[in-house]
Design a protein around this motif. Sequence first.
Motif, PDB file in Angstrom:
ATOM      1  N   TYR A  67       0.806  -1.225   0.000  1.00 57.33           N
ATOM      2  CA  TYR A  67       0.000   0.000   0.000  1.00 57.33           C
ATOM      3  C   TYR A  67       0.839   1.275   0.000  1.00 57.33           C
ATOM      4  N   PHE A  68       2.030   1.246   0.607  1.00 60.82           N
ATOM      5  CA  PHE A  68       2.902   2.423   0.538  1.00 60.82           C
ATOM      6  C   PHE A  68       3.309   2.674  -0.915  1.00 60.82           C
ATOM      7  N   GLY A  69       3.764   1.619  -1.583  1.00 51.99           N
ATOM      8  CA  GLY A  69       4.190   1.737  -2.967  1.00 51.99           C
ATOM      9  C   GLY A  69       3.067   2.193  -3.869  1.00 51.99           C
ATOM     10  N   ALA A  70       1.847   1.732  -3.582  1.00 50.90           N
ATOM     11  CA  ALA A  70       0.686   2.114  -4.388  1.00 50.90           C
ATOM     12  C   ALA A  70       0.400   3.613  -4.286  1.00 50.90           C
ATOM     13  N   GLU A  71       0.833   4.205  -3.178  1.00 48.33           N
ATOM     14  CA  GLU A  71       0.651   5.643  -2.979  1.00 48.33           C
ATOM     15  C   GLU A  71       1.838   6.449  -3.523  1.00 48.33           C
ATOM     16  N   GLY A  72       2.820   5.732  -4.105  1.00 50.89           N
ATOM     17  CA  GLY A  72       3.985   6.412  -4.644  1.00 50.89           C
ATOM     18  C   GLY A  72       5.022   6.772  -3.607  1.00 50.89           C
ATOM     19  N   LEU A  73       5.042   6.012  -2.517  1.00 51.07           N
ATOM     20  CA  LEU A  73       5.976   6.286  -1.428  1.00 51.07           C
ATOM     21  C   LEU A  73       7.009   5.176  -1.294  1.00 51.07           C
ATOM     22  N   ASN A  74       8.208   5.545  -0.928  1.00 46.83           N
ATOM     23  CA  ASN A  74       9.258   4.597  -0.579  1.00 46.83           C
ATOM     24  C   ASN A  74       9.467   4.738   0.930  1.00 46.83           C
ATOM     25  N   VAL A  75       8.731   3.950   1.685  1.00 49.07           N
ATOM     26  CA  VAL A  75       8.766   4.061   3.147  1.00 49.07           C
ATOM     27  C   VAL A  75       9.823   3.137   3.727  1.00 49.07           C
ATOM     28  N   GLN A  76      10.723   3.712   4.491  1.00 50.17           N
ATOM     29  CA  GLN A  76      11.751   2.940   5.187  1.00 50.17           C
ATOM     30  C   GLN A  76      11.318   2.780   6.645  1.00 50.17           C
ATOM     31  N   LEU A  77      11.030   1.551   7.034  1.00 50.52           N
ATOM     32  CA  LEU A  77      10.625   1.263   8.410  1.00 50.52           C
ATOM     33  C   LEU A  77      11.867   0.907   9.225  1.00 50.52           C
ATOM     34  N   LEU A  78      12.104   1.665  10.280  1.00 58.70           N
ATOM     35  CA  LEU A  78      13.222   1.429  11.175  1.00 58.70           C
ATOM     36  C   LEU A  78      12.672   0.951  12.509  1.00 58.70           C
ATOM     37  N   SER A  79      13.497   0.310  13.320  1.00 59.17           N
ATOM     38  CA  SER A  79      12.984  -0.279  14.553  1.00 59.17           C
ATOM     39  C   SER A  79      13.852   0.021  15.760  1.00 59.17           C
ATOM     40  N   GLU A  80      13.179   0.363  16.847  1.00 60.65           N
ATOM     41  CA  GLU A  80      13.797   0.489  18.170  1.00 60.65           C
ATOM     42  C   GLU A  80      12.946  -0.331  19.135  1.00 60.65           C
ATOM     43  N   PRO A  81      13.530  -0.842  20.224  1.00 56.99           N
ATOM     44  CA  PRO A  81      12.777  -1.738  21.111  1.00 56.99           C
ATOM     45  C   PRO A  81      11.708  -1.069  21.964  1.00 56.99           C
ATOM     46  N   ASP A 253       0.637  16.625   1.381  1.00 54.95           N
ATOM     47  CA  ASP A 253       0.395  15.615   0.350  1.00 54.95           C
ATOM     48  C   ASP A 253       1.009  14.273   0.750  1.00 54.95           C
ATOM     49  N   THR A 254       2.220  14.330   1.293  1.00 51.22           N
ATOM     50  CA  THR A 254       2.901  13.106   1.713  1.00 51.22           C
ATOM     51  C   THR A 254       2.182  12.458   2.889  1.00 51.22           C
ATOM     52  N   VAL A 255       1.785  13.264   3.857  1.00 50.48           N
ATOM     53  CA  VAL A 255       1.073  12.746   5.025  1.00 50.48           C
ATOM     54  C   VAL A 255      -0.235  12.090   4.589  1.00 50.48           C
ATOM     55  N   GLN A 256      -0.933  12.727   3.638  1.00 54.31           N
ATOM     56  CA  GLN A 256      -2.190  12.153   3.148  1.00 54.31           C
ATOM     57  C   GLN A 256      -1.963  10.777   2.532  1.00 54.31           C
ATOM     58  N   LYS A 257      -0.886  10.629   1.772  1.00 56.26           N
ATOM     59  CA  LYS A 257      -0.565   9.340   1.160  1.00 56.26           C
ATOM     60  C   LYS A 257      -0.282   8.280   2.220  1.00 56.26           C
ATOM     61  N   LEU A 258       0.447   8.659   3.265  1.00 62.38           N
ATOM     62  CA  LEU A 258       0.735   7.729   4.358  1.00 62.38           C
ATOM     63  C   LEU A 258      -0.554   7.287   5.039  1.00 62.38           C
ATOM     64  N   VAL A 259      -1.413   8.254   5.325  1.00 62.04           N
ATOM     65  CA  VAL A 259      -2.670   7.949   6.009  1.00 62.04           C
ATOM     66  C   VAL A 259      -3.568   7.104   5.113  1.00 62.04           C
ATOM     67  N   ASN A 260      -3.607   7.408   3.821  1.00 64.62           N
ATOM     68  CA  ASN A 260      -4.390   6.583   2.890  1.00 64.62           C
ATOM     69  C   ASN A 260      -3.976   5.121   3.002  1.00 64.62           C
ATOM     70  N   ALA A 261      -2.658   4.900   3.009  1.00 57.04           N
ATOM     71  CA  ALA A 261      -2.136   3.535   3.066  1.00 57.04           C
ATOM     72  C   ALA A 261      -2.511   2.840   4.370  1.00 57.04           C
ATOM     73  N   PHE A 262      -2.357   3.544   5.484  1.00 55.66           N
ATOM     74  CA  PHE A 262      -2.658   2.936   6.782  1.00 55.66           C
ATOM     75  C   PHE A 262      -4.154   2.667   6.968  1.00 55.66           C
ATOM     76  N   VAL A 263      -4.998   3.587   6.516  1.00 56.39           N
ATOM     77  CA  VAL A 263      -6.452   3.389   6.641  1.00 56.39           C
ATOM     78  C   VAL A 263      -6.879   2.175   5.814  1.00 56.39           C
ATOM     79  N   LYS A 264      -6.276   2.019   4.649  1.00 58.55           N
ATOM     80  CA  LYS A 264      -6.577   0.865   3.800  1.00 58.55           C
ATOM     81  C   LYS A 264      -6.174  -0.434   4.500  1.00 58.55           C
ATOM     82  N   THR A 265      -5.030  -0.397   5.194  1.00 63.56           N
ATOM     83  CA  THR A 265      -4.566  -1.578   5.938  1.00 63.56           C
ATOM     84  C   THR A 265      -5.511  -1.923   7.083  1.00 63.56           C
TER      85      THR A 265
END
Length: 349
Positions: A67-81, A253-265
Amino acid sequence: MRNPARYASLAAVGLLALSSLTACANDAAGSTADTGSGGKGETVKIMVGGLDKVIYLPAMLTQRLGYFGAEGLNVQLLSEPAGVQAETALVSGQVQGAVGFYDHTLDLQVKGKSVESVVQFSHAPGEVEVVSAKAAGSLTSPKDFKGRKLGVTGLGSSTDFLTKYLAVKNGVNVSEFTPVAVGAGPTFVAALQKGAIDGGMTTDPTVATILDKKAGKVLLDMRTPEGSQEALGGPYPSSSLYMQTDWVNGHKDTVQKLVNAFVKTLAWMSTHSADEIAAKMPADYSQGNKALYAQAVKSTLPMFTDDGVMPKGGPETVEKVLKAFNPVIKNANVDLSKTYTTEFVKAAK
């Protein structure tokens, strides 16, 4: 596996200490998830307070569903404990967003930082207070916290906040027990088994592992709205995507794309089984036990919203919880309207 000593050192140097930021940056660089979008599109870095925690499952699931890619985003997920370390990465400008508990937005506001939740994953904490098998006979409710060593992911984390609230609500002063930063997963389980903690607050899949190993028992379950109501007196919005307000206003615009992806999920999750959801996640998340991981997902699913909307009365519950034990927030005027926005979720619909 993370080194428990690192949690203690991070807590000791404080929220924005240089060594904490450096450690966070180094870990983030080594914990980048495969973006699955071929490096194309606008790049956004998001720090997650534990990518393999079920409470933050929508982050990786959104990526796995494409869904990130479908919105035209290259999202890098990083992790901390721990969520508090995700917060640190955000306010230091290392990342553009953080997936963690909404309560950090209130805590940061009184510290002069303007941060807001842009999509709300949950209406319950998804947290469980567990007690070790050895201490189960004498530690039967939060009233018994006095004199105990209680595990939290990190000092200043949401598990730390909630543990302190449960103590105060049940007549135990925060100075009468000892919070111990033990992270999650294997480090939490080991601390419980070895007696380094008498109990503690954690999430799935750690909870499922503890029960499977018979290392402890559930003392208080806040994975459902009903559990949240009973323990905290109302809905408790927890897992969310929060970002610095200035960045949000400058990149709508970028935030909207992120939210679109998460709401779809979130909508996808509401129409699929725990087994189907678990099957979409990275194989190593199950730690060799697919059935146990699917059970962990099933136990935690009730905490999630299906639309990303902030639950009614949720911010007020969070404020009440924080004011009960946090003297800084207790004596401050928190503007709840600035801690979240529904602008993007409404547009996503």
